[in-house]
Design a protein around this motif. Structure first.
Motif, mmCIF file in Angstrom:
data_model
loop_
_atom_site.group_PDB
_atom_site.id
_atom_site.type_symbol
_atom_site.label_atom_id
_atom_site.label_comp_id
_atom_site.label_asym_id
_atom_site.label_seq_id
_atom_site.Cartn_x
_atom_site.Cartn_y
_atom_site.Cartn_z
ATOM 1 N N PRO A 94 0.815 -1.126 0.193
ATOM 2 C CA PRO A 94 0.027 0.298 -0.185
ATOM 3 C C PRO A 94 0.959 1.096 -0.228
ATOM 4 N N ARG A 95 2.093 0.799 0.030
ATOM 5 C CA ARG A 95 3.196 2.459 0.461
ATOM 6 C C ARG A 95 4.556 1.805 0.312
ATOM 7 N N LEU A 96 4.960 2.887 0.016
ATOM 8 C CA LEU A 96 7.036 2.775 -0.171
ATOM 9 C C LEU A 96 7.303 4.317 0.741
ATOM 10 N N ASP A 97 7.947 3.896 1.450
ATOM 11 C CA ASP A 97 8.651 4.948 2.186
ATOM 12 C C ASP A 97 10.391 5.837 1.534
ATOM 13 N N GLY A 98 10.919 4.026 1.477
ATOM 14 C CA GLY A 98 11.949 3.953 1.726
ATOM 15 C C GLY A 98 12.171 3.366 0.569
ATOM 16 N N ALA A 147 5.106 9.907 -0.317
ATOM 17 C CA ALA A 147 5.645 11.211 -0.361
ATOM 18 C C ALA A 147 5.104 11.507 1.006
ATOM 19 N N PRO A 148 6.047 12.294 1.843
ATOM 20 C CA PRO A 148 7.658 12.148 1.649
ATOM 21 C C PRO A 148 8.567 10.748 1.916
ATOM 22 N N ALA A 149 8.909 10.280 0.062
ATOM 23 C CA ALA A 149 9.900 9.004 1.129
ATOM 24 C C ALA A 149 11.327 9.471 -0.060
ATOM 25 N N ARG A 150 12.273 8.483 0.393
ATOM 26 C CA ARG A 150 13.517 8.635 -0.013
ATOM 27 C C ARG A 150 14.552 7.969 -0.588
ATOM 28 N N VAL A 151 15.203 7.498 -1.552
ATOM 29 C CA VAL A 151 15.265 7.063 -2.022
ATOM 30 C C VAL A 151 17.001 6.745 -2.323
ATOM 31 N N VAL A 152 17.642 5.912 -1.674
ATOM 32 C CA VAL A 152 19.321 5.445 -1.456
ATOM 33 C C VAL A 152 20.380 4.779 -2.103
ATOM 34 N N ASN A 153 21.339 5.323 -2.815
ATOM 35 C CA ASN A 153 21.504 3.904 -3.756
ATOM 36 C C ASN A 153 23.108 4.365 -3.553
ATOM 37 N N VAL A 154 23.286 2.826 -3.160
ATOM 38 C CA VAL A 154 24.579 2.767 -2.700
ATOM 39 C C VAL A 154 25.692 2.907 -3.868
ATOM 40 N N ALA A 155 26.705 3.731 -4.029
ATOM 41 C CA ALA A 155 27.841 4.324 -4.843
ATOM 42 C C ALA A 155 29.040 3.785 -4.269
ATOM 43 N N SER A 156 30.274 4.095 -4.456
ATOM 44 C CA SER A 156 31.508 3.852 -3.891
ATOM 45 C C SER A 156 32.490 5.179 -4.092
ATOM 46 N N MET A 157 33.576 5.142 -2.984
ATOM 47 C CA MET A 157 34.535 6.330 -4.086
ATOM 48 C C MET A 157 35.175 5.545 -5.424
ATOM 49 N N GLY A 158 34.782 4.470 -5.146
ATOM 50 C CA GLY A 158 35.840 3.543 -6.969
ATOM 51 C C GLY A 158 34.814 4.258 -7.594
ATOM 52 N N GLN A 159 35.146 5.413 -8.357
ATOM 53 C CA GLN A 159 34.589 5.517 -9.159
ATOM 54 C C GLN A 159 35.564 6.049 -10.701
ATOM 55 N N GLU A 160 35.619 6.460 -11.960
ATOM 56 C CA GLU A 160 35.686 6.028 -13.106
ATOM 57 C C GLU A 160 35.101 6.499 -14.402
ATOM 58 N N ALA A 161 35.560 7.640 -15.165
ATOM 59 C CA ALA A 161 34.749 7.856 -16.708
ATOM 60 C C ALA A 161 34.363 6.730 -17.119
ATOM 61 N N LEU A 241 16.959 7.813 7.518
ATOM 62 C CA LEU A 241 16.254 7.836 8.369
ATOM 63 C C LEU A 241 16.053 9.268 8.896
ATOM 64 N N ASP A 242 17.439 9.956 8.724
ATOM 65 C CA ASP A 242 17.206 11.194 9.439
ATOM 66 C C ASP A 242 16.772 12.411 9.353
ATOM 67 N N PRO A 243 15.799 12.603 10.357
ATOM 68 C CA PRO A 243 15.140 13.936 9.956
ATOM 69 C C PRO A 243 15.616 15.264 9.549
ATOM 70 N N GLY A 244 16.486 15.173 9.602
ATOM 71 C CA GLY A 244 17.021 16.699 9.745
ATOM 72 C C GLY A 244 18.111 16.413 8.546
ATOM 73 N N LEU A 245 18.098 15.470 7.191
ATOM 74 C CA LEU A 245 17.755 15.395 5.848
ATOM 75 C C LEU A 245 16.650 15.313 5.406
ATOM 76 N N ASP A 246 15.943 15.650 5.721
ATOM 77 C CA ASP A 246 14.228 16.067 5.478
ATOM 78 C C ASP A 246 14.789 16.720 3.821
ATOM 79 N N GLY A 247 14.159 16.672 2.836
ATOM 80 C CA GLY A 247 14.647 17.724 1.454
ATOM 81 C C GLY A 247 15.685 17.535 0.767
#
Length: 290
Positions: A94-98, A147-161, A241-247
């Motif tokens: 019924p819903r998806l918050d994250g 909404a409000p909903a959040r998408v978090v993409n797990v990337a890496s410091m390993g980055q190449e063009a 989850l951190d409310p300090g990151l709202d928006g």
């Protein structure tokens, strides 16, 4: 605390499992994805055991006071299964918050052996970029309705063009380089999607969770783990989850720090080319073997 419903891809081991257990202890509803049924059921049972009876003190009369833990089986190297996964989630939830796009194809145990996805795309590019982007897009109706909903993409410091003359790395292939290119593609797509979703209540951010966590992928490539998985769990859960990151949206974090990604991530033309290619590949009707 309001219970949130969170979908975690790649939840059967490593970082994904760690995130699932932390969220379970905090009483959130979990939608756990994996590609191995036995491992998926095992982590779901583990998460259910961790869950408190009623962390909010507000269970509906006659309702189940315990947080839900539901499982979704899919192989994200097959875009057809990615789309099917999203359709099943939309139909059942019924819903998806994250949404935590965590599933990953690492450098590989045989890094000089080039592998391809079900649709014939280079495997790391398919699993680490195409799959999470397609899943997120397919789930946008549910995310925006929640909404409000959040998408978090797990990337890496390993980055190449990304080399647009050889995106699928048909020349001079090496697994870790393919991984680094795919993770930069994920970051670039994060920035594009965040801009598109401005003012919808859905935020999209990405992060490098920790350096050389003790995971199966790190060990398979032959690297020595430097930190435990929990070091990556904490900054990832914070973004969720951190409310300090709202928006807060369209940002790349190095663990807890708002940081700069590879320079190509801020090149408008490179991002335009990547997204045009991404949409073309996701729309392609032809499938090898069909």
């Amino acid at each position: 605390m309001n219970r949130r419903t969170v979908l975690i891809t790649g939840a059967t081991q490593g970082l994904g499992r760690g995130i699932a257990l932390v969220l379970a202890r905090r009483g959130h509803h979990l939608l756990l994805h994996g590609r191995d049924r036995a491992r998926l059921d095992a982590v779901a049972a583990e998460a259910a055991r961790c869950a408190p009876d009623d962390p909010t003190g507000s269970a509906a009369p006659g309702g189940d006071p315990r947080p839900a833990v539901r499982t979704y089986l899919a192989d994200l190297s097959d875009l057809d299964q990615v789309h099917d996964l999203a359709a099943r989630v939309r139909a059942a939830e019924p819903r998806l918050d994250g949404l935590v796009n965590n599933a990953v194809a690492g450098g590989g145990a045989e890094p000089l052996r080039r592998e391809v996805s079900r649709q014939g795309h280079e495997l790391r590019f398919a699993v680490n970029h195409l799959a999470p982007y397609a899943l997120t897009r397919d789930l946008l109706p549910l995310l925006t309705a929640s909404a409000p909903a959040r998408v978090v993409n797990v990337a890496s410091m390993g980055q190449e063009a990304v080399d647009f003359d050889d995106v699928m790395m048909e020349r001079d292939y090496e697994g870790l380089r393919a991984y680094c290119r795919s993770k930069l593609a994920m970051i670039m797509a994060t920035f594009e999607l965040a801009a598109e979703l401005k003012d919808t209540g859905v935020t999209v951010n990405t992060l490098h969770p920790a350096h050389l966590m003790d995971t199966e992928g790190v060990r398979a490539y032959g690297l020595t783990p430097a930190v435990g998985v929990n070091e990556g769990v904490r900054p990832t859960v914070r973004l969720l989850l951190d409310p300090g990151l709202d928006g807060t949206t369209g940002r790349y974090f190095d663990r807890f720090t708002d940081a700069r990604a590879h320079a190509q991530a801020y090149d408008p033309e490179a991002r335009r080319r990547l997204m045009a290619l991404t949409h073309r590949l996701l729309a392609a009707p032809d499938r090898p073997g069909d």
